[in-house]
Design a protein around this motif. Sequence first.
Motif, PDB file in Angstrom:
ATOM      1  N   THR A   1     -23.014  -0.890  30.989  1.00 26.73           N
ATOM      2  CA  THR A   1     -22.921  -2.286  31.426  1.00 26.73           C
ATOM      3  C   THR A   1     -21.485  -2.793  31.372  1.00 26.73           C
ATOM      4  O   THR A   1     -21.249  -3.971  31.616  1.00 26.73           O
ATOM      5  CB  THR A   1     -23.826  -3.187  30.556  1.00 26.73           C
ATOM      6  N   THR A   2     -20.544  -1.897  31.049  1.00 27.40           N
ATOM      7  CA  THR A   2     -19.136  -2.289  31.026  1.00 27.40           C
ATOM      8  C   THR A   2     -18.581  -2.240  32.443  1.00 27.40           C
ATOM      9  O   THR A   2     -19.157  -1.641  33.332  1.00 27.40           O
ATOM     10  CB  THR A   2     -18.309  -1.347  30.128  1.00 27.40           C
ATOM     11  N   LYS A   3     -17.448  -2.844  32.638  1.00 26.04           N
ATOM     12  CA  LYS A   3     -16.809  -2.835  33.963  1.00 26.04           C
ATOM     13  C   LYS A   3     -15.821  -1.684  34.106  1.00 26.04           C
ATOM     14  O   LYS A   3     -15.222  -1.505  35.147  1.00 26.04           O
ATOM     15  CB  LYS A   3     -16.092  -4.167  34.190  1.00 26.04           C
ATOM     16  N   THR A   4     -15.638  -0.898  33.049  1.00 28.29           N
ATOM     17  CA  THR A   4     -14.649   0.178  33.071  1.00 28.29           C
ATOM     18  C   THR A   4     -15.330   1.532  33.261  1.00 28.29           C
ATOM     19  O   THR A   4     -16.519   1.700  32.983  1.00 28.29           O
ATOM     20  CB  THR A   4     -13.839   0.204  31.758  1.00 28.29           C
ATOM     21  N   SER A   5     -14.547   2.509  33.736  1.00 28.11           N
ATOM     22  CA  SER A   5     -15.082   3.860  33.916  1.00 28.11           C
ATOM     23  C   SER A   5     -15.264   4.529  32.558  1.00 28.11           C
ATOM     24  O   SER A   5     -14.681   4.131  31.560  1.00 28.11           O
ATOM     25  CB  SER A   5     -14.155   4.690  34.804  1.00 28.11           C
TER      26      SER A   5
END
Length: 166
Positions: free
Chosen positions: A53-57
Motif C-alpha cells: 500500500t506504499t507509493k514506493t517500489s
Amino acid sequence: TDNSSSSSDSQSSGGSVTNVSSPSAQLEVSAGIDRTTTPGSPIWFQATVKKNTTKTSVELNWSFGDGFVGVGSLVSHTYKYAGDYIVVLSAKAGDIFSVSRLKVKVTDSNIEVFDKGQYLEISNKSNNEINLFNWKIENKGKGFIFQPNTIILSHSSIKLDKAVLT
C-alpha cells in the motif's frame, strides 16, 4: 555421469511458509514454499508481493543460508553441499519492511545408469525426485546435456534414446 556443472530445482510440494509482518502491515511478501534439491542443481526462487500500500517500489533481497545472497523478484541459486538451509526474503518499500522465509533441503543424489543397447536407462534410487536439468551424460565418447525440467521421480527411471547423444 557428470554433474560437474549443475542440474535444476527439484521441488517438493508440501511445505510451510513463514511470513513476518504486522496485521496492519502495508507491505507483505512471500518467498514461496519449502523446496528439495541436490548439490550442483540451480534452484529458482520467485518473490510474490502480496500487499503493497506504499507509493514506493519494493526492494527484494535474498539470503540463501549458505553465505550467498541475491537481489530481485526472480533469483537462482546453486547449493554446493547437502544440508538444510533457511532462505530469507527481505523486502523494503521506503521505510516499511517485510520478511518471508522458507526451508531448502539439499540431498545427495543416488543415480544409476544402465546401457540397454539402443537406450540408456537412468534410475533414481533416492527418496526425492531429481531434476536432471543441465546434467551431462556421456556414452562411448558422445554426450547429452539435459534440458530444463527433466525430472525423475523417486525410485523411478527414464529411458534416454542414444540417438540424442551427439
